[in-house]
Design an enzyme around this catalytic site. Structure first.
Site, PDB file in Angstrom:
ATOM      1  N   LYS A  67      10.911   2.946   3.020  1.00 33.06           N
ATOM      2  CA  LYS A  67      10.893   4.365   2.982  1.00 33.06           C
ATOM      3  C   LYS A  67      11.407   5.021   1.470  1.00 33.06           C
ATOM      4  O   LYS A  67      12.477   4.272   0.997  1.00 33.06           O
ATOM      5  CB  LYS A  67      11.697   4.995   4.083  1.00 33.06           C
ATOM      6  CG  LYS A  67      11.174   4.759   5.498  1.00 33.06           C
ATOM      7  CD  LYS A  67       9.817   5.678   5.311  1.00 33.06           C
ATOM      8  CE  LYS A  67       9.897   6.896   6.456  1.00 33.06           C
ATOM      9  NZ  LYS A  67       9.463   7.083   7.421  1.00 33.06           N
TER      10      LYS A  67
ATOM     11  N   TYR B 159      -6.906   2.247   6.195  1.00 29.92           N
ATOM     12  CA  TYR B 159      -5.846   1.127   5.662  1.00 29.92           C
ATOM     13  C   TYR B 159      -5.836  -0.031   6.662  1.00 29.92           C
ATOM     14  O   TYR B 159      -4.946  -0.912   6.674  1.00 29.92           O
ATOM     15  CB  TYR B 159      -4.422   1.750   5.498  1.00 29.92           C
ATOM     16  CG  TYR B 159      -3.970   2.652   6.831  1.00 29.92           C
ATOM     17  CD1 TYR B 159      -3.757   1.760   8.215  1.00 29.92           C
ATOM     18  CD2 TYR B 159      -3.843   3.740   6.714  1.00 29.92           C
ATOM     19  CE1 TYR B 159      -3.196   2.707   9.071  1.00 29.92           C
ATOM     20  CE2 TYR B 159      -3.229   4.639   7.867  1.00 29.92           C
ATOM     21  CZ  TYR B 159      -3.062   3.970   8.966  1.00 29.92           C
ATOM     22  OH  TYR B 159      -2.680   4.567  10.026  1.00 29.92           O
TER      23      TYR B 159
ATOM     24  N   CYS C 220      14.767  42.923 -17.779  1.00 31.96           N
ATOM     25  CA  CYS C 220      16.021  43.873 -18.341  1.00 31.96           C
ATOM     26  C   CYS C 220      15.466  44.155 -19.848  1.00 31.96           C
ATOM     27  O   CYS C 220      15.192  43.313 -20.645  1.00 31.96           O
ATOM     28  CB  CYS C 220      17.375  42.915 -18.549  1.00 31.96           C
ATOM     29  SG  CYS C 220      18.305  43.575 -19.705  1.00 31.96           S
TER      30      CYS C 220
ATOM     31  N   ASP D  89       1.375  10.138   3.905  1.00 37.46           N
ATOM     32  CA  ASP D  89       2.099  10.878   4.949  1.00 37.46           C
ATOM     33  C   ASP D  89       1.240  11.842   5.685  1.00 37.46           C
ATOM     34  O   ASP D  89       1.049  13.060   5.213  1.00 37.46           O
ATOM     35  CB  ASP D  89       3.335  11.799   4.400  1.00 37.46           C
ATOM     36  CG  ASP D  89       4.431  12.508   5.350  1.00 37.46           C
ATOM     37  OD1 ASP D  89       4.073  11.895   6.459  1.00 37.46           O
ATOM     38  OD2 ASP D  89       5.239  13.077   5.182  1.00 37.46           O
TER      39      ASP D  89
ATOM     40  N   LYS E  91       2.027   4.344   1.385  1.00 42.04           N
ATOM     41  CA  LYS E  91       2.255   4.862   2.945  1.00 42.04           C
ATOM     42  C   LYS E  91       1.938   6.390   2.813  1.00 42.04           C
ATOM     43  O   LYS E  91       2.827   7.210   2.512  1.00 42.04           O
ATOM     44  CB  LYS E  91       3.708   4.705   3.724  1.00 42.04           C
ATOM     45  CG  LYS E  91       3.648   4.957   5.072  1.00 42.04           C
ATOM     46  CD  LYS E  91       5.054   4.542   5.641  1.00 42.04           C
ATOM     47  CE  LYS E  91       5.049   4.888   7.219  1.00 42.04           C
ATOM     48  NZ  LYS E  91       5.000   6.127   7.531  1.00 42.04           N
TER      49      LYS E  91
ATOM     50  N   CYS F 246      21.059  42.379 -24.676  1.00 46.59           N
ATOM     51  CA  CYS F 246      21.684  41.840 -23.411  1.00 46.59           C
ATOM     52  C   CYS F 246      22.148  40.727 -23.823  1.00 46.59           C
ATOM     53  O   CYS F 246      21.609  39.451 -24.090  1.00 46.59           O
ATOM     54  CB  CYS F 246      20.544  41.631 -22.282  1.00 46.59           C
ATOM     55  SG  CYS F 246      20.804  40.800 -20.817  1.00 46.59           S
TER      56      CYS F 246
ATOM     57  N   CYS G 257      24.053  43.006 -18.231  1.00 49.55           N
ATOM     58  CA  CYS G 257      24.280  43.969 -19.185  1.00 49.55           C
ATOM     59  C   CYS G 257      24.210  45.284 -18.462  1.00 49.55           C
ATOM     60  O   CYS G 257      24.490  46.411 -19.020  1.00 49.55           O
ATOM     61  CB  CYS G 257      23.483  43.872 -20.530  1.00 49.55           C
ATOM     62  SG  CYS G 257      21.814  44.413 -20.002  1.00 49.55           S
TER      63      CYS G 257
ATOM     64  N   GLU H 268       0.794  -1.034  -0.099  1.00 49.67           N
ATOM     65  CA  GLU H 268       0.088  -0.113  -0.039  1.00 49.67           C
ATOM     66  C   GLU H 268       1.089   1.228  -0.157  1.00 49.67           C
ATOM     67  O   GLU H 268       1.969   1.296   0.447  1.00 49.67           O
ATOM     68  CB  GLU H 268      -0.648   0.150   1.273  1.00 49.67           C
ATOM     69  CG  GLU H 268      -1.585  -1.333   1.467  1.00 49.67           C
ATOM     70  CD  GLU H 268      -2.292  -1.116   3.059  1.00 49.67           C
ATOM     71  OE1 GLU H 268      -2.177  -0.086   3.645  1.00 49.67           O
ATOM     72  OE2 GLU H 268      -3.016  -2.454   3.110  1.00 49.67           O
TER      73      GLU H 268
ATOM     74  N   CYS I 245      20.554  45.100 -14.396  1.00 48.26           N
ATOM     75  CA  CYS I 245      20.613  43.655 -15.045  1.00 48.26           C
ATOM     76  C   CYS I 245      22.014  42.993 -14.675  1.00 48.26           C
ATOM     77  O   CYS I 245      23.085  43.636 -15.045  1.00 48.26           O
ATOM     78  CB  CYS I 245      20.333  43.623 -16.463  1.00 48.26           C
ATOM     79  SG  CYS I 245      20.835  41.999 -17.378  1.00 48.26           S
TER      80      CYS I 245
HETATM   81  S1  IVH Z   1      -0.544   0.267   8.940  1.00 53.05           S
HETATM   82  C1  IVH Z   1       1.160  -2.078  12.175  1.00 53.05           C
HETATM   83  N1  IVH Z   1      -0.885   1.425   6.371  1.00 53.05           N
HETATM   84  O1  IVH Z   1       2.450   5.245   9.055  1.00 53.05           O
HETATM   85  C2  IVH Z   1       0.138  -1.338  10.970  1.00 53.05           C
HETATM   86  N2  IVH Z   1      -0.051   2.704   8.327  1.00 53.05           N
HETATM   87  O2  IVH Z   1       5.103   4.476  10.370  1.00 53.05           O
HETATM   88  C3  IVH Z   1       0.558   0.249  11.344  1.00 53.05           C
HETATM   89  N3  IVH Z   1       0.380   4.987   7.732  1.00 53.05           N
HETATM   90  O3  IVH Z   1       1.089   5.389  12.217  1.00 53.05           O
HETATM   91  C4  IVH Z   1      -0.408   0.954  10.243  1.00 53.05           C
HETATM   92  N4  IVH Z   1      -0.065   4.619   5.620  1.00 53.05           N
HETATM   93  O4  IVH Z   1       0.039   6.723  10.524  1.00 53.05           O
HETATM   94  C5  IVH Z   1      -0.402   1.528   7.762  1.00 53.05           C
HETATM   95  N5  IVH Z   1      -1.028   2.236   4.450  1.00 53.05           N
HETATM   96  C6  IVH Z   1      -0.936   2.352   5.514  1.00 53.05           C
HETATM   97  C7  IVH Z   1      -0.197   3.735   6.039  1.00 53.05           C
HETATM   98  C8  IVH Z   1       0.272   3.811   7.411  1.00 53.05           C
HETATM   99  C9  IVH Z   1       0.379   5.577   6.748  1.00 53.05           C
HETATM  100  C10 IVH Z   1       1.063   5.448   8.889  1.00 53.05           C
HETATM  101  C11 IVH Z   1       0.200   5.374   9.990  1.00 53.05           C
HETATM  102  C12 IVH Z   1       1.219   4.750  11.026  1.00 53.05           C
HETATM  103  C13 IVH Z   1       2.421   5.201  10.581  1.00 53.05           C
HETATM  104  C14 IVH Z   1       3.475   4.067  10.838  1.00 53.05           C
END
Ligand code: IVH
Length: 689
Positions: A322, A234, A434, A123, A121, A439, A419, A119, A416
């Site tokens: 990451k 999620y 300019c 932010d 992740k 130039c 020039c 999935e 400028c």
């Molecule tokens: S699963 C053990 N799925 O990432 C399962 N977390 O670094 C934990 N997060 O606190 C959560 N997208 O805020 C999961 N697709 C995703 C996620 C996700 C973002 C965040 C979540 C968690 C943090 C952990």
């Protein structure tokens, strides 16, 4: 209407509206127009105003309306919200996988055959949503994982969060189900919010995550309601009366019951397949309208998850892969100025080199003077730099807390830098220019544009070479390229470097490179008229406008003598462009350049009816999501002008899927059919813009 009929109508309206919320917010696939939606919503509102007893807490009209709180109440989560261990690179991901395989193998489970789920992740901010008997009873932040804050009032304002679990006729809601997800602020909304804050003299949010967290943790729910927060669900946490045996099942359950689940979640048979999926997201990160800081890889089977267990705060059954961070903090050493081909003075940041999004950057654009002041960026500041995909690095803003007081505010130079002409800033414009037509910087930049890929596409004459030839006085404008003396070029010193013995070694232009260059110049003489017209770099005349003008006037001569009204009357060309064209031809030195290009043998006319070059002929496009620089209609027009077709659905014959912000199900379908998906930047490049 009889009271029971009114009550029935209100109930049906509530269901209808929530259904459309679901289609609109969770599936991104609205079934009715906004106007129809508003009509239903207003009807319900009026009914409830007349009969306040009909106003139920889960009515869609009641998403906002709670009174501000004094403070948040702390709540204990029914099951802890764990965090995730990180894998910083593919090696670490592989060792995670080996560890997991080994533990399972020791228990006699063959992990090779086991599904993994990947999935994006997100932010944002983790939240927990508890539904009792199908009704949202409490929404809380993650907090420390055990105890969070009750932010129900704010989460109710997020329309992608169902107030009631969506049930099929006859289906009963589980006694308790806890849905977990990540609340986020879409990138476009984040930028808009920061602009508004700057205008109101408030400090900007450093990133979308902080903005989302700040919004969810507002004591006044009206503030949260004003921010277009969204959610990706999620995970399912605590349940009563709901038995699930795998994560994939949980995702399916959520999708079926009205929760917004990211369309990019995938189930894989092999580890390599999972890694490939993660990599693909990393590549396509700029297409998402939300920040993803990595991919999450999860063991699908709950039984296996139990065997693997939790170490400390991190479950062993999941890992966050990451991505290279797309933002970094570094020192802004100096603000430099570039003079573009139209004379615009473009400020840019010269920074202590820093790694962002996997590459080292030491320069970033600063747009214009107003932008620098709005963000209050000063030389000597620590700044946040951002880079997404192929996008040019940007300076997001200064880290105010790190200021020493020695930072220097920025002032646009009055002269400028190339020039020394006095610069001007026309009223109502943000760009300082300019005004000097001769130039040197402007000339070099215009020659670079002339040879560039989208223009004359002269292979073998790169930017560095153009600069060098100009500095040496061998070319003074683009036409001079065609009069270069071959013998004078061979052996020309381009640059020099210091070798291991500390000696200066010059790099010279080799015979072979000169031949290549001459061939490329010769070949470029065959480029059609509209390409030459575009290559001249007339203000506002991009490749599309150049084609329109070339088709209409047929030759440089005809265009050169056309009056402003005639030019402005060409379909797609307005008075501003017409004015720019006139200004260009009014300059004697431009006339001279054109004369010498003609003499060199370039094509400055096209036969009437001559088939235009239609670079997108036979190509089929599908548009999805919102583009920042064009409307759908404009995008369609441009594709068609270049010979391409636009179709509404992704199919076998689709060549390109253009994905803007919040791409819908079409992007998903494109992925399934393995069609080429391109982002806005690449699309514009394809259009030659
Ligand atoms: S699963 C053990 N799925 O990432 C399962 N977390 O670094 C934990 N997060 O606190 C959560 N997208 O805020 C999961 N697709 C995703 C996620 C996700 C973002 C965040 C979540 C968690 C943090 C952990």
């Amino acid at each position: 209407m009889a009271p029971s009929a009114i009550e029935g109508r209100a109930r049906r309206l509530r269901q209808e509206i929530e259904r459309h919320n679901y289609f609109y917010y969770a599936l991104d696939r609205p079934e009715i127009s906004d106007a129809e939606y508003d009509r239903l919503f207003n009807e319900l509102k009026e009914l409830e105003e007349k009969h306040p007893q009909l106003r139920t807490p889960d009515s869609p009209t009641q998403r906002v309306g709670a009174k501000p709180l004094k403070e948040f109440i702390q709540v204990r989560h029914p099951l802890p919200l764990f965090s995730l261990a990180n894998a910083r690179n593919e090696d670490e991901l592989r060792s995670w996988h080996s560890r997991v395989s080994k533990i399972l193998a020791d228990r006699g489970i063959d992990f090779a055959e086991t599904a993994l789920v990947t999935e994006p992740k997100i932010d944002g901010l983790a939240v927990s949503l508890v539904y009792e008997q199908g009704r949202l009873s409490r929404g809380a932040t993650r907090g420390n994982g055990e105890v969070g804050e009750d932010v129900t009032m704010n989460l109710r304002t997020i329309r992608a969060i169902p107030l009631v679990v969506r049930l099929r006729p006859g289906e009963r809601a589980p006694a308790v189900v806890e849905v977990r997800g990540e609340v986020y602020l879409p990138l476009a909304a984040f930028e808009k919010l920061n602009q508004e804050r700057a205008a109101a003299g408030k400090p900007a949010f450093a990133n979308p995550r902080n903005a989302a967290a700040g919004s969810v943790r507002q004591l006044d729910p009206r503030i949260a309601a004003g921010r277009p927060l969204n959610i990706w669900c999620y995970q399912i946490g605590y349940t009563e009366g709901l038995e699930l045996s795998s994560h994939w099942q949980a995702l399916e359950w959520m999708k079926k019951h009205g929760f917004r689940v990211n369309p990019y979640v995938e189930r894989h048979k092999s580890f390599d397949e999972a890694v490939a999926a993660c990599r693909a997201w990393e590549q396509r990160r700029p297409e998402f309208d939300y920040d993803i800081d990595g991919a999450v890889v999860k063991v699908n089977d709950y039984g296996m998850q139990d065997v693997l267990g939790v170490v400390g705060r991190d479950p062993r059954w999941a890992v966050a892969f990451k991505f290279a961070p797309s933002t970094a903090i570094t020192m802004l050493l100096k603000i430099g100025i570039n003079v573009g081909r139209t004379g615009a003075l473009n400020p840019y940041a010269i920074m202590e080199p820093v790694e962002v999004g996997g590459v080292t950057v030491s320069q970033a654009t600063l747009h214009n003077e107003d932008d620098i002041h709005r963000k209050d960026i000063r030389a000597g500041d620590w700044v946040v730099v951002e880079r997404a995909g192929d996008v040019i690095p940007q300076v997001v803003g200064p880290v105010i807390q790190k200021r020493s007081g020695k930072e220097k505010s920025f002032r646009m130079p009055e002269k400028c830098p190339s020039c020394r002409s006095r610069t001007v800033r026309p009223e109502g414009e943000v760009v300082v220019r300019c005004p000097n037509k001769s130039c040197p910087s402007q000339i070099v930049e215009s020659i670079k544009h002339f040879v560039s890929k989208g223009a004359m596409d002269i292979d073998g004459v790169g930017e560095k070479l153009v600069e060098r030839l100009f500095r040496l006085g061998l070319i003074e404008n683009m036409a001079d390229l065609y009069y270069l003396d071959r013998d004078g070029l061979v052996g020309l010193e381009l640059s020099s470097s210091v070798n291991s013995k500390g000696k200066l070694v010059p790099h010279r232009l080799q015979e072979k490179s000169v031949s290549k260059m001459m061939e490329a110049l010769e070949k470029s003489k065959q480029r059609p008229f509209h390409r030459v017209l575009f290559a001249l770099g007339i203000r506002h005349v991009g490749s599309i406008n150049a084609q329109l003008l070339a088709t209409h006037f047929g030759s440089m001569e005809a265009l050169g003598v056309a009056v402003r009204e005639d030019i402005a009357s060409v379909e797609g060309i307005g008075p501003v462009i017409a004015e720019a064209v006139r200004d260009f031809f009014a300059e004697p030195h431009n006339q001279e350049t054109i004369r010498r290009l003609r003499q060199a043998g370039l094509r400055l006319s096209q036969k009437p009816g001559e088939r235009q070059e239609r670079p997108l002929a036979g190509k089929s496009f599908v548009l999805t999501g919102k583009l920042a620089s064009l409307t759908r209609a404009e995008a369609r027009e441009k594709i068609e002008a270049l010979g391409g077709k636009v179709s509404g659905a992704v199919g076998k014959s689709t060549d390109y899927v253009v994905a803007g912000a919040s791409p819908g199900s079409k992007a998903k379908r494109a992925q399934e059919l393995e069609k080429k998906i391109i982002g806005e930047k690449e699309f514009l490049r394809l259009l030659g813009e």
